[in-house]
Design a protein around this motif. Sequence first.
Motif, PDB file in Angstrom:
ATOM      1  N   ASN A 172       0.936  -0.967  -0.041  1.00 44.50           N
ATOM      2  CA  ASN A 172       0.368  -0.262  -0.260  1.00 44.50           C
ATOM      3  C   ASN A 172       1.178   1.130  -0.372  1.00 44.50           C
ATOM      4  O   ASN A 172      -0.074   1.847   0.782  1.00 44.50           O
ATOM      5  N   THR A 173       2.126   1.262  -0.662  1.00 40.37           N
ATOM      6  CA  THR A 173       2.660   2.307  -0.460  1.00 40.37           C
ATOM      7  C   THR A 173       2.491   3.367  -2.388  1.00 40.37           C
ATOM      8  O   THR A 173       3.153   1.792  -3.140  1.00 40.37           O
ATOM      9  N   THR A 174       3.949   4.192  -2.242  1.00 43.67           N
ATOM     10  CA  THR A 174       3.890   4.232  -4.163  1.00 43.67           C
ATOM     11  C   THR A 174       4.779   5.300  -3.860  1.00 43.67           C
ATOM     12  O   THR A 174       4.948   5.844  -5.345  1.00 43.67           O
ATOM     13  N   THR A 175       5.385   5.626  -2.945  1.00 44.24           N
ATOM     14  CA  THR A 175       6.449   6.682  -3.145  1.00 44.24           C
ATOM     15  C   THR A 175       7.768   6.217  -2.548  1.00 44.24           C
ATOM     16  O   THR A 175       8.298   7.137  -1.758  1.00 44.24           O
ATOM     17  N   ASN A 176       7.610   4.961  -3.143  1.00 47.51           N
ATOM     18  CA  ASN A 176       9.551   3.911  -3.049  1.00 47.51           C
ATOM     19  C   ASN A 176      10.676   4.610  -3.532  1.00 47.51           C
ATOM     20  O   ASN A 176      10.102   4.709  -5.003  1.00 47.51           O
ATOM     21  N   ASP A 177      11.877   5.117  -3.099  1.00 45.76           N
ATOM     22  CA  ASP A 177      12.884   5.482  -3.463  1.00 45.76           C
ATOM     23  C   ASP A 177      14.256   5.000  -3.417  1.00 45.76           C
ATOM     24  O   ASP A 177      14.378   4.360  -2.800  1.00 45.76           O
ATOM     25  N   THR A 212      14.020   4.304   0.079  1.00 41.76           N
ATOM     26  CA  THR A 212      13.315   4.859   1.231  1.00 41.76           C
ATOM     27  C   THR A 212      11.580   5.622   0.956  1.00 41.76           C
ATOM     28  O   THR A 212      11.295   5.360  -0.499  1.00 41.76           O
ATOM     29  N   THR A 213      11.154   4.965   1.804  1.00 39.00           N
ATOM     30  CA  THR A 213       9.347   5.195   1.102  1.00 39.00           C
ATOM     31  C   THR A 213       9.008   6.916   2.045  1.00 39.00           C
ATOM     32  O   THR A 213       9.058   7.172   3.225  1.00 39.00           O
ATOM     33  N   ARG A 214       8.644   7.841   1.031  1.00 34.83           N
ATOM     34  CA  ARG A 214       9.111   9.260   0.972  1.00 34.83           C
ATOM     35  C   ARG A 214       7.258   9.577   1.617  1.00 34.83           C
ATOM     36  O   ARG A 214       7.763  10.462   2.573  1.00 34.83           O
ATOM     37  N   ASP A 228      10.101  10.687  10.204  1.00 33.05           N
ATOM     38  CA  ASP A 228      10.177   9.653  11.190  1.00 33.05           C
ATOM     39  C   ASP A 228      10.974   8.608  10.144  1.00 33.05           C
ATOM     40  O   ASP A 228      10.466   7.717   9.086  1.00 33.05           O
ATOM     41  N   TRP A 229      11.815   8.898  10.489  1.00 30.88           N
ATOM     42  CA  TRP A 229      13.158   7.950   9.768  1.00 30.88           C
ATOM     43  C   TRP A 229      12.790   5.888   9.980  1.00 30.88           C
ATOM     44  O   TRP A 229      13.641   5.162   8.984  1.00 30.88           O
ATOM     45  N   LEU A 230      12.152   5.782  11.028  1.00 29.02           N
ATOM     46  CA  LEU A 230      12.086   4.185  10.937  1.00 29.02           C
ATOM     47  C   LEU A 230      11.680   3.828  10.142  1.00 29.02           C
ATOM     48  O   LEU A 230      11.839   2.299   9.784  1.00 29.02           O
ATOM     49  N   ARG A 231       9.901   3.964  10.225  1.00 26.97           N
ATOM     50  CA  ARG A 231       9.132   3.785   8.797  1.00 26.97           C
ATOM     51  C   ARG A 231       9.692   4.069   7.412  1.00 26.97           C
ATOM     52  O   ARG A 231       9.178   2.879   6.909  1.00 26.97           O
ATOM     53  N   ALA A 232      10.553   5.140   7.347  1.00 26.94           N
ATOM     54  CA  ALA A 232      10.384   6.173   5.853  1.00 26.94           C
ATOM     55  C   ALA A 232      11.735   4.647   5.009  1.00 26.94           C
ATOM     56  O   ALA A 232      11.667   4.863   3.999  1.00 26.94           O
ATOM     57  N   LYS A 233      12.772   3.959   6.379  1.00 26.22           N
ATOM     58  CA  LYS A 233      13.965   3.754   5.417  1.00 26.22           C
ATOM     59  C   LYS A 233      14.446   2.094   6.176  1.00 26.22           C
ATOM     60  O   LYS A 233      15.525   1.738   6.193  1.00 26.22           O
ATOM     61  N   ASN A 234      13.749   2.146   6.988  1.00 25.03           N
ATOM     62  CA  ASN A 234      14.491   0.333   7.892  1.00 25.03           C
ATOM     63  C   ASN A 234      12.863  -0.925   7.171  1.00 25.03           C
ATOM     64  O   ASN A 234      12.808  -1.881   8.037  1.00 25.03           O
TER      65      ASN A 234
END
Length: 345
Positions: A172-177, A212-214, A228-234
Amino acid sequence: MWRNPHTERVSLVDLSAIPHPTFALGTVRSADRSYAALLVDTMVLDLDTVADTLALETPITIRAVLDAWDRTEPILRGLGVDAGCWVPVDSVTAAAPLEPRQILQAGANYRTHVIDLAVKHADIANGRSEEQVRIETAAMMDKRAAEGDPYFFIGLPSAVTGPYDTVTLPPNTTTNDWELELAAVIGRPAHRLSPENALTAVAGYTIVNDLTTREFVFRRDMPEIGTDWLRAKNAPGFLPLGPWIVPSAEVGDLSELRLTLELDGQVMQDESTKDMLFDTAQLISAVSQTVTLLPGDLVLTGSPAGNGMHWGRLLRDGDVMESTITGLGYQRTPVVQATIASDAR
């Protein structure tokens, strides 16, 4: 085939043809096992077969080699073809070279990258032209490089995956970089290093793609707490690592390394480490003022311009990222999109 909406950037280099380093450490998979290995030219040595020479217990890990780096590096350099079991490098597959202890991640450390992001997020409709935003942000970056400090956050070892493993994007994510980065691998305990001495703590360097999930970076429910780098990058697999750790003595001028990432055959990132605001020594010195660095730690040095936010093209199911950094080898990362969210616990 997708074409970049801003400009066509077609690869002129077959990244998969990038040669292996000529002397490096890593972890490889054979048909029946994984093991710590030494790469010399086109051959790899199973380090378990020279455990007595290294005075290390089996199964040897790269972390164990780094724990005794001042002692093990000269031994490794002295090993010949008659020592232990060697096989051709093409007969094994490189995995993530080590399980890091701590992962310290520098953010906003490439000048052009920060300027591009500022333009992307600026309110240009309010009377500021893109050129004005670029000029103002460039001045801010110059001031930061002269007077400011590096910016760090912490990553998790559980996000690490191999350089050729498939990465599953969170459901359910759309902005992965993507964010290709040079990573320093620590080889000696160190605390409060000066910039002049900081590189003495480094055993070698490797490649990282710090995904990263932007949409997770900023908290909508509580903007005051910031990022929130925990959710965005891990997420699992969000840190493709390797293939090799190339010892410091084998790496060229750290200010002249080139980082190149292609998405489905088109160049997206292609920049020199010269564009860093804070160089590798400054970064290691800065983070060591707070953190006691340990053998096996990774210090990520930031990502250059050219991520998906800039190009308006983010990761999607079926993509393949290919990347290289001068002298460090090559990564190839297929991407799939998760379709079902796991149950929250």
